[in-house]
Design a protein around this motif. Structure first.
Motif, PDB file in Angstrom:
ATOM      1  N   LYS A   1      -1.582  10.564  -1.598  1.00  0.00           N
ATOM      2  CA  LYS A   1      -2.443   9.433  -1.296  1.00  0.00           C
ATOM      3  C   LYS A   1      -3.503   9.301  -2.379  1.00  0.00           C
ATOM      4  O   LYS A   1      -4.133  10.276  -2.770  1.00  0.00           O
ATOM      5  CB  LYS A   1      -3.101   9.621   0.076  1.00  0.00           C
TER       6      LYS A   1
ATOM      7  N   GLU B   1      -0.431   4.868  -0.928  1.00  0.00           N
ATOM      8  CA  GLU B   1       0.353   6.102  -0.733  1.00  0.00           C
ATOM      9  C   GLU B   1       1.612   6.013  -1.570  1.00  0.00           C
ATOM     10  O   GLU B   1       2.284   4.970  -1.607  1.00  0.00           O
ATOM     11  CB  GLU B   1       0.708   6.281   0.734  1.00  0.00           C
TER      12      GLU B   1
ATOM     13  N   GLN C   1      -6.837   2.098  -0.463  1.00  0.00           N
ATOM     14  CA  GLN C   1      -6.090   3.349  -0.311  1.00  0.00           C
ATOM     15  C   GLN C   1      -4.595   3.045  -0.390  1.00  0.00           C
ATOM     16  O   GLN C   1      -4.106   2.143   0.295  1.00  0.00           O
ATOM     17  CB  GLN C   1      -6.420   4.012   1.028  1.00  0.00           C
TER      18      GLN C   1
ATOM     19  N   THR D   1       0.813  -1.222   0.000  1.00  0.00           N
ATOM     20  CA  THR D   1       0.000   0.000   0.000  1.00  0.00           C
ATOM     21  C   THR D   1       0.842   1.265   0.000  1.00  0.00           C
ATOM     22  O   THR D   1       0.293   2.363  -0.010  1.00  0.00           O
ATOM     23  CB  THR D   1      -0.932   0.021   1.228  1.00  0.00           C
ATOM     24  N   LYS D   2       2.161   1.125  -0.008  1.00  0.00           N
ATOM     25  CA  LYS D   2       3.028   2.304  -0.008  1.00  0.00           C
ATOM     26  C   LYS D   2       4.278   2.000  -0.822  1.00  0.00           C
ATOM     27  O   LYS D   2       4.990   1.035  -0.554  1.00  0.00           O
ATOM     28  CB  LYS D   2       3.405   2.712   1.423  1.00  0.00           C
TER      29      LYS D   2
END
Length: 544
Positions: free
Chosen positions: A93, A116, A114, A28-29
């Protein structure tokens, strides 16, 4: 019966429950430009038809690669696994939206995720420093002088060739114009020439009848002065009968009927593809020849003096001479136009080679935003709280009540809007100010996001934006939003890449907003945008 219904709904709920999409992502990042691997899984019956989306973007993330579908058999079902490689080149984001997967024609949505994207940190202290490179000399535009000499000689050579071509054409012998003394002589001669062509013997029956009837029509028009060439068969016969009565011509019904038979036969040949027999063609030729002779004999004789005949011949010669001069003049005009157009094309090609296509397009064809840059600018004040700004044209006032929802206007004490152009055009300037009825705390970040969402309502796609703090020259703080988007014309489907910048301020329980948009590849649009936004001045209401 109740048990069967209960079992049916249990089976139906089981099928519906099984038709779901499981969503997962490898991380997620990640850093800018890195690839996120999005995985969609669904378990379906062996007979089910599953269609995964083929989008190039998911939300604001670009699809780098759409991997092949993996199929895993689990008993009487199949597990389908689809992976996408996603990326984004701006930090921040982002939300991967719910993605529809069609199972048997019905959409089943994945979960939103979500993620980032982080900036890549650069440590300038550990980077090796290099000296500034020396100035690179630019090659002079006329360094290759021999190229321009060849182009110049080519233009001269082309002009010489065209000149000699025209002279040669004019020197060629023209077909001799035959001058006939009378319409009967002309008709008789043309009939003899038609027979020598042997058209119907060669199978060209349509052309034969066309020329045969044209000879008769032309004779009647010249001899009796009725519009025979542009009349239908029935109109011609009626006109001939009327002329015979008025001019007291001794025409028998048999002569008129014979002429009418041939004309109707010709109409069938030309329009109905009729094919007369050889003896019928011979009969039609005799009918036309006899009709012309009969009409000629029926005309009262007029004694013409020799001087009148000589005058008529002179008039015919003069007409032929004027016709020849007219044709020569037309040839000279067309040739001159061709030479001029050719030289213009060569000159434009040379100018494009030397200056570039953009220079020629902007200065010869014209460029709307270039004209705005070079025009007379206006410095004016708009709205309340007021915004002072310099623009290439005076901004036009628009009625906010026709644009904004009633719910929004109910919260406002006053709202004023001023624009140049439209958000659907290639260039747009907008200034809007609003004051609230009650004391309101304004979040500039949310206001900026709301302003960008307006673009979606007018058909914008692939909207990218960044936001940062902004201070005017007098120290008034606000928010700056900028980025790109693709505008889609709903009428012709044409897409245009646009760049935009928005300045937002909050003062005196109100909002001030300045928006400028232009085509991303428009250098003049960028120049206008910079000048407009750099000229913004606001009255500091907080210090009053």
């Amino acid at each position: 019966m109740k048990i069967k219904i209960i079992l049916f709904f249990l089976l139906l709920s089981n099928v519906l429950f099984s038709q779901k999409v499981t969503t997962s992502i490898d991380s997620t990042k990640k850093k800018i430009g890195s690839e996120f691997k999005l995985t969609l899984k669904t378990e379906v019956d062996t007979t089910a038809k599953v269609t995964f989306p083929k989008n190039k973007t998911f939300g604001r993330l670009e699809v780098l690669e759409s991997y092949k579908i993996d199929t895993v058999k689990k008993g009487s079902c199949y597990e389908l696994i689809k992976k996408y490689g996603l990326t984004q080149f701006d930090s921040g984001k982002y939300l991967i939206p719910r993605i529809p997967v069609f199972i048997n024609g019905k959409p089943v949505f994945s979960d939103s995720i979500q993620i980032e994207i982080a900036d890549v940190k650069v440590d300038t202290l550990k980077q090796k420093m290099y000296d500034i490179k020396n100035i690179i000399p630019v090659e002079k535009p006329f360094g290759n002088w021999w190229i321009y000499l060849l182009i110049f000689l080519g233009i001269i050579g082309l002009g010489v060739l065209v000149y000699y071509f025209i002279k040669k054409k004019q020197a060629e012998p023209k077909a001799e114009v035959i001058i006939f003394k009378s319409p009967i002589e002309k008709a008789t001669t043309l009939l003899q020439q038609l027979e020598k062509k042997e058209l119907w013997q060669k199978g060209e029956i349509k052309n034969y009848y066309s020329e045969l009837t044209d000879i008769a029509r032309n004779y009647i028009e010249e001899e009796i002065q009725i519009p025979a060439m542009e009349s239908t068969t029935s109109e011609l016969i009626e006109g001939l009968r009327n002329a015979a009565k008025q001019k007291k011509l001794k025409l028998s019904n048999e002569t008129v009927e014979n002429l009418e038979k041939v004309l109707k036969q010709a109409d069938l040949v030309k329009f109905a593809k009729s094919k007369p027999l050889d003896f019928e063609i011979e009969e039609d030729k005799k009918r036309i020849s006899n009709s012309i002779v009969t009409i000629h004999k029926s005309i009262p004789e007029e004694v013409e003096e020799d001087d009148e005949l000589a005058l008529w011949n002179e008039e015919q010669k003069e007409k032929a001479r004027l016709l020849k001069l007219k044709k020569q003049k037309r040839v000279r005009i067309i040739s001159t136009i061709g030479i001029v157009l050719g030289m213009i094309v060569i000159a434009l090609g040379t100018l494009i080679y030397v200056k570039g296509f953009d220079y020629v397009k902007d200065n010869l064809i014209g460029h709307p935003t270039k004209e705005l840059v070079e025009g007379e600018w206006i410095y004016s004040e708009y709205g309340n709280p007021s915004v002072r700004i310099e623009t290439p044209k005076v901004l036009k006032r628009y009625d906010a009540n026709k644009v904004m929802p009633k719910e929004t206007m109910a919260l406002l004490k006053e709202m004023q809007m001023f624009m140049y152009g439209s958000m659907l055009d290639d260039f747009y300037i907008g200034v809007s100010t609003a004051t609230f009825k009650q004391e309101t705390q304004v979040d500039l970040t949310q206001t900026a996001e709301g302003s960008v969402k307006i673009f979606e309502t007018i058909g914008a796609k692939n909207i990218l934006f960044k936001s940062e703090d902004f201070d005017t020259q007098k120290g008034i703080q606000g928010k700056k939003v900028y980025g790109t988007m693709t505008m889609i014309d709903k009428i012709n489907g044409k897409s245009t890449k646009m760049y935009y910048e928005i300045l937002i301020f909050t003062q005196s329980n109100g909002i001030q907003q300045i928006t400028v948009m232009h085509r991303e590849d428009d250098k003049y649009g960028k120049e206008i945008m910079d000048r407009v936004l750099n000229s913004v001045e606001l009255q500091n209401y907080d210090q009053q």
